[in-house]
Design a protein around this motif. Structure first.
Motif: not given
Length: 428
Positions: A91, A95, A98-99, A118, A121-122, A131, A134, A137-138
């Motif tokens: 993870i 991540s 991928l970010l 992403l 994963i999340l 996280y 994350l 950000e998503l």
């Protein structure tokens, strides 16, 4: 090629092709495996850990964009079809890779697979507190790529991302009552509203598919798919149901109703732009119906008020905003009355969409305040009423606002009986 379960030959054979130095062989192998997973023509779920290892180890070294795109497509399919488990070390690694891709560092094409990957994963680590960044950000990327100015592929990517993890994020924040993550959830809300009113039917229907995944009470008919208009109503109802507890959510919705610019500012801007850009399209998305969205928000808030919910919040809302609202309505009236002297009739100015919407927003917002005031009563005797200690000043201000709103309706030409009934929602 037929893949049989059992033994190490399949693993060795596939790995050889997946890591081949020949990019055409790598790409063809990835496409074959992805198609097999998607179509379910072969049961290759038993090799999912092999594929995950290959994808995780090769993402940073894969130089070919087509192969990188294919690897992320395979990762998404494995996550959705084969319940792929990603350990915490993977993870962190995935991540981190991928970010930047989801932010567009290697082009738009890779964004279309990096963002859903992403999300996959999340979805597995929402319960892990570290996280949270994350999640933020998503949600930021979802908001960014849902705009009408983005290409259609990116907007479709957002709908795919929402289908994968949108419901889980919303439910997690609602149940935990996590105040810090509320702004991120609001981004999912506004993005969904925009996508449900996208000018492309494919985008609207994909967004409606996301809203069909939102949990509904048993009394609701459980359709597997929804029209975009029904999806918008369901989205509104669901957010009000799970976030009624949140002052931040109510503040957000009230802000959405009023808008971030005053009617006076919008009308002045309109006079300038309409004389310079006669045929300019006012919105990037001409399909969007902002008044419909605002009306739905108003109706749901009005239901909370007349239902007697959140008394303390709405009482403070009335007392803290009544004075500035009177000033705003009064300045709008002065501006409207000045237009005939500038060669524009009031009706001519309000025939433009933006001034029309701005004045109607103000009327809805004002009527919310007046609805709170009309809730005053003896709550021991009248069900749904509140014992409000408004004070003489606020009661006088309420009467002033009501008279100003009536005048605004007359001056603007909107024949709307705002004050006829507590339960009546404003219909345009």
């Amino acid at each position: 090629m037929k893949i049989e379960s059992g033994g190490n030959k399949n693993e060795e054979f596939l790995t050889k092709f997946l890591i081949s130095e020949n990019r055409d062989i790598r790409y063809a192998s990835l496409q074959y495996v992805t198609d097999s997973v998607r179509s379910k023509t072969q049961d290759i779920g038993f090799l999912k850990d092999v594929f995950l290892k290959n994808i995780s180890e090769s993402l940073t070294s894969e130089y070919n964009l087509a192969c990188l795109h294919a690897k992320l497509e395979l990762f998404i399919e494995l996550s959705e079809q084969c319940d792929l488990f990603v350990c915490e070390d993977d993870i962190v690694h995935l991540s981190g890779v991928l970010l930047p891709l989801a932010n567009g560092e290697r082009g738009t094409t890779l964004v279309t697979v990096a963002l859903p990957a992403l999300a996959c994963i999340l979805k597995q680590c929402l319960h892990i507190g570290k996280y949270r960044d994350l999640i933020c950000e998503l949600c930021r990327l979802v908001e960014k790529y849902s705009r009408a100015t983005c290409v259609e592929d990116l907007r479709l990517t957002v709908t795919k991302t929402l289908q994968i993890v949108g419901c889980q994020i919303i439910n997690m924040v609602a149940k935990s009552q996590d105040q810090d993550l509320l702004p991120s959830v609001f981004k999912l809300f506004t993005s969904s509203v925009e996508l449900l009113q996208d000018e492309m039917q494919e985008v609207r229907m994909a967004a409606a598919e996301f809203t069909s995944l939102l949990p509904r009470p048993p009394c609701f008919v459980q359709y597997s798919s929804l029209h975009s208009n029904a999806g918008l109503q369901l989205l509104m109802n669901y957010f009000f149901m799970v976030f009624e507890w949140s002052n931040g959510f109510l503040d957000f919705i009230i802000g959405q109703i009023l808008g971030n610019k005053s009617p006076v500012q919008i009308m002045k801007n309109q006079l300038v732009t309409s004389s310079v850009h006669l045929f300019e399209q006012e919105e990037a998305n001409i399909y969007a119906e902002h008044m419909v969205t605002v009306q739905m928000m108003y109706t749901n808030l009005h239901k909370l008020i007349v239902g007697g919910s959140r008394q303390e919040y709405f009482e403070d809302f009335l007392k803290s905003r009544i004075k500035t609202t009177i000033e705003l309505v009064n300045s709008t009236l002065d501006e409207l009355k000045s237009f005939p002297n500038q060669g524009y009739g009031v009706g001519g100015v309000l025939s433009f969409p933006k001034p029309f919407l701005a004045v109607n927003r103000l009327l809805l917002y004002s009527n919310l305040l007046l609805s709170v005031a009309r809730q005053q009563g003896d709550s021991d005797q009248e069900e749904g009423r509140w014992k409000l200690d408004l004070g003489e000043e606020v009661e006088t201000q309420t009467q002033v606002l009501q008279s100003y709103v009536n005048i605004l309706c007359q001056v603007s030409g909107f024949d709307i009986p705002l004050m006829d009934s507590d339960a009546q929602a404003l219909v345009l």
